[in-house]
Design an enzyme around this catalytic site. Structure first.
Site, short mmCIF file in Angstrom:
data_model
loop_
_atom_site.label_atom_id
_atom_site.label_comp_id
_atom_site.label_asym_id
_atom_site.label_seq_id
_atom_site.Cartn_x
_atom_site.Cartn_y
_atom_site.Cartn_z
N ASP A 28 -13.87 12.74 42.66
CA ASP A 28 -12.95 11.51 42.86
C ASP A 28 -13.73 10.25 42.66
OD1 ASP A 28 -10.70 10.10 43.78
OD2 ASP A 28 -11.13 10.53 46.11
N HIS A 45 -11.66 8.04 33.45
CA HIS A 45 -11.57 9.43 33.51
C HIS A 45 -12.22 10.13 32.18
CE1 HIS A 45 -8.57 9.28 36.52
NE2 HIS A 45 -7.53 8.85 35.63
N LEU A 139 -22.29 31.63 34.31
CA LEU A 139 -21.79 30.78 35.29
C LEU A 139 -20.06 30.89 35.03
CD1 LEU A 139 -21.62 27.97 37.09
CD2 LEU A 139 -21.05 26.78 34.93
C1 FPP Z 1 -10.45 11.30 40.26
O1 FPP Z 1 -10.60 9.95 40.11
C2 FPP Z 1 -9.54 11.92 39.11
C3 FPP Z 1 -8.81 12.96 38.87
C4 FPP Z 1 -8.88 14.01 39.86
C5 FPP Z 1 -8.14 13.13 37.31
C6 FPP Z 1 -8.92 13.15 36.14
C7 FPP Z 1 -10.34 14.13 36.29
C8 FPP Z 1 -11.34 14.23 35.15
C9 FPP Z 1 -10.95 12.87 34.10
C10 FPP Z 1 -12.51 14.96 35.26
C11 FPP Z 1 -12.42 16.21 34.05
C12 FPP Z 1 -11.00 16.60 33.80
C13 FPP Z 1 -10.43 17.52 33.12
C14 FPP Z 1 -9.13 17.54 32.68
C15 FPP Z 1 -11.28 18.54 32.41
P1 FPP Z 1 -9.14 8.97 40.57
O2 FPP Z 1 -8.23 8.69 39.33
O3 FPP Z 1 -8.39 9.66 41.93
O4 FPP Z 1 -9.98 7.61 40.99
P2 FPP Z 1 -9.53 6.52 42.15
O5 FPP Z 1 -9.26 7.47 43.49
O6 FPP Z 1 -11.00 5.92 42.02
O7 FPP Z 1 -8.18 5.89 41.58
#
Ligand code: FPP
Length: 252
Positions: A28, A45, A139
């Site tokens: 997060d 991201h 893993l």
């Molecule tokens: C968390 O931050 C973001 C996500 C849960 C979505 C994207 C995840 C990634 C990019 C990591 C790897 C992903 C993949 C598909 C391999 P948020 O957008 O909720 O942040 P905020 O709460 O600060 O807005």
């Protein structure tokens, strides 16, 4: 002791650390990481994917057995369409660019979550990465994508109800093991630790059943800043926790 050459046994045996069999992570804070730097959320991201690669490497070196990451929740569909598309694109790119490396490093990949709403090409890609890494014994990387714990339990209930209706199982014969076998995570041990980054302290529908006895560890860093220092702090905190599973004696 493991004989896997990728595992650094000196690291693994470092005093004060306890290596979990299964680590779950709610990644997060990508958006906040980007905002703090005056960048668009998409940059957060992209940095989040880099942090994920870092964590996969750490789990390999330290000999963590299973790593489950929450990368797109069934609730994330409410985000702006462009951002949803971007995250889907990241999954595709992550799979496409890292597949060879994952295979080389003996990583087995499993993608859990609902396939509903995922287009055919993404479903084919998921099937391909799972098939190409199925025989790997290192893993296990479990990517929770389009995942929601309540939806997972609901799907399991439906499957069991179908078995009852067809006379394959009697209602009184349903046990916790029956439910476990019907979950996406069937065959994977429950997470020992669930980490959430960015200072938030919620489960947000992640591994609701499986996390019943997980140690919850909240870290203040946003996900893109998660590095080896944070990882070691988590393992030290875990080593200091006493796990009783509802009983009275510590289980080591
Ligand atoms: C968390 O931050 C973001 C996500 C849960 C979505 C994207 C995840 C990634 C990019 C990591 C790897 C992903 C993949 C598909 C391999 P948020 O957008 O909720 O942040 P905020 O709460 O600060 O807005």
């Amino acid at each position: 002791m493991s004989t896997d050459p990728a595992i650094d046994s000196d690291l693994r045996q470092r005093p004060g650390l306890r290596i979990p069999r299964h680590l779950g992570v709610i990644m997060d804070g990508n958006g906040r990481w980007a905002r703090a730097r005056g960048k668009p959320r998409t940059e957060g991201h992209i940095a989040g994917v880099k942090a994920l690669r870092r964590l996969v490497e750490l789990c390999i070196r330290y000999g963590v057995g299973h790593l489950t990451v929450f990368s797109f929740s069934s609730e994330n569909w409410t985000r702006p369409r462009d951002e949803v598309n971007f995250i889907f694109g990241l999954l595709r790119r992550f799979v496409a660019s890292d597949l060879e490396k994952l295979v080389r490093n003996n990583v087995q990949v499993r993608i859990i979550g609902s396939r509903q709403g995922l287009d055919d090409s993404l479903q084919r890609l998921i099937a391909e990465v799972e098939a190409k890494t199925r025989a790997n014994t290192g893993l296990q990387l479990v990517v929770a994508f389009n995942y929601g714990g309540k939806a997972e339990i609901t799907e399991a209930v439906r499957a069991i109800a179908r078995d009852v209706a067809a006379g394959r199982i009697a209602p009184d014969a349903i046990t916790e093991a029956t439910v476990e076998q019907a979950l996406y995570t069937s065959g994977i041990p429950d997470p020992d630790i669930i980490i959430r980054t960015s200072g938030e302290r919620r489960f947000s529908n992640f591994l609701l059943w499986q996390g019943a006895y997980s140690e919850l560890i909240f870290v203040e860093e946003n996900w893109p800043d998660f590095d080896e220092t944070t990882f070691l702090r988590v393992l030290e905190e875990y080593a200091g926790r006493e796990r009783r599973f509802g009983g009275i004696e510590a289980i080591t």
